[in-house]
Write a protein that holds these residues in place. Structure first.
Motif, PDB file in Angstrom:
ATOM      1  N   SER A 140       0.823  -1.214   0.000  1.00 44.92           N
ATOM      2  CA  SER A 140       0.000   0.000   0.000  1.00 44.92           C
ATOM      3  C   SER A 140       0.855   1.260   0.000  1.00 44.92           C
ATOM      4  O   SER A 140       0.548   2.229  -0.697  1.00 44.92           O
ATOM      5  CB  SER A 140      -0.934  -0.011   1.219  1.00 44.92           C
ATOM      6  N   SER A 141       1.944   1.251   0.763  1.00 46.77           N
ATOM      7  CA  SER A 141       2.800   2.437   0.855  1.00 46.77           C
ATOM      8  C   SER A 141       4.000   2.381  -0.082  1.00 46.77           C
ATOM      9  O   SER A 141       4.832   3.287  -0.085  1.00 46.77           O
ATOM     10  CB  SER A 141       3.296   2.611   2.297  1.00 46.77           C
ATOM     11  N   SER A 154       1.370   0.886   7.105  1.00 49.38           N
ATOM     12  CA  SER A 154       0.558   1.824   6.328  1.00 49.38           C
ATOM     13  C   SER A 154      -0.828   2.038   6.918  1.00 49.38           C
ATOM     14  O   SER A 154      -1.558   2.926   6.485  1.00 49.38           O
ATOM     15  CB  SER A 154       0.417   1.332   4.882  1.00 49.38           C
TER      16      SER A 154
END
Length: 315
Positions: free
Chosen positions: A170-171, A254
């Motif tokens: 996600s990050s 995240s």
């Protein structure tokens, strides 16, 4: 045949949902809980919830017999001495019950007792197995590797609590123990649950069941994740020497982690050591996938594609 699920955390709920997908188990599921106030949800309302005190072995035995519980699936979070003791007391109750015949202990990962220098608490799992052998219950230990779910969050169906490890898609960050080529076994949590439901139909159980969705390396996850996200990740490799010295910082999380910061650090250290020592890859021979060929688990490549193919590089 009544099935009891002891504990209803992330793993327990996943197994419960999967059991209830089968008409065979409608009205046949009991939830053993220590919660004083029973929960009311559409899912739990399709079961019989029973308040138990595992320290009171006689009372637990009475409840097992009263509800004709044939098989107990234990899904305790096993991070404390208290949880292990509760499991040992539950085994005693199952042994004394005249109707209970089968028991699945709480593991659902990879064998933790293989390297006592990495995880001294692995002795607790050995104690549970000794208790099961003494109780003369038919049992099987479920090993599925690491849950695939971690690398699909927040875009995948799961009850497993978030924990970022190795590659945080996600990050777009990665903090990888070792050189990234160590192999480890992964399985989607709902596939694990489907395997367990399938086991209930088998006439006999081996003492150990290895199930798997896939075997993968962090470099392979990273390569596919970058292609799916359409961007290069911020990547750091942590040398084996630093891993052994407990110098592996957690990959930046995240989202809110399921565990507190101290547990995230400990898990990162433990799993990093287990990874570089080869403990996170299940044996290839004798996996139980072949005993249940109708269950086709999702591969990590397909899983990642489902989770991330619609995520733009700008997010």
């Amino acid at each position: 045949m009544t099935i009891a699920i002891a504990g209803c955390g992330p793993v327990g709920i996943t197994i419960l949902e999967t059991l209830l997908e089968s008409s065979k188990y409608q009205g046949q599921i009991v939830i053993l809980t220590r919660t004083q106030n029973l929960r009311s949800t559409p899912l739990l309302n399709r079961t019989t919830q029973i308040k138990v005190d595992y320290n009171d072995v006689h009372s637990t035995t009475t409840q097992l017999e009263a509800h004709q519980v044939h098989t107990v699936i234990c899904t305790f979070g096993v991070g404390s001495v208290e949880a292990f003791q509760a499991e040992l007391d539950l085994i005693k109750a199952c042994e004394r019950s005249v109707v209970t015949r089968r028991f699945i202990p709480s593991e659902y990962s990879f064998p933790h007792e293989a390297s006592p220098d990495i995880y001294p608490e692995g002795q607790y799992f050995i104690d549970v197995v000794k208790a099961l052998k003494k109780a003369n219950l038919e049992y099987t230990r479920i090993f599925v590797g690491t849950f695939m779910d971690y690398w699909g969050m927040p875009n995948t169906r799961t009850h497993i609590g978030y924990f970022g490890f190795g590659v945080e898609i996600s990050s777009a960050r990665a903090l990888i123990p070792g050189d990234g080529n160590d192999v480890f076994t992964v399985t989607y949590s709902y596939d694990m649950a489907r395997f367990i439901v399938g086991l209930l139909d088998l006439e006999s159980w081996p003492e150990t069941c290895h199930f798997s969705g896939d075997d993968i390396t962090f470099n392979q996850i990273l390569d596919q994740a970058q292609r799916l996200r359409g961007k290069k990740f911020d990547v750091t490799y942590v040398s084996v020497d630093r891993v052994k010295k407990n110098q592996v910082p957690p990959v930046p999380q995240s989202q809110e982690a399921y565990y507190d910061s101290e547990m995230v650090e400990w898990l990162t250290h433990y799993m990093s050591l287990a990874l570089i020592h080869g403990e996170m890859e299940l044996p290839r021979q004798g996996r139980m996938n072949t005993a249940l060929p109708h269950i086709q688990p999702i591969s990590i490549s397909e899983f990642l594609t489902h989770a991330w193919s619609t995520t733009s590089s700008s997010t």
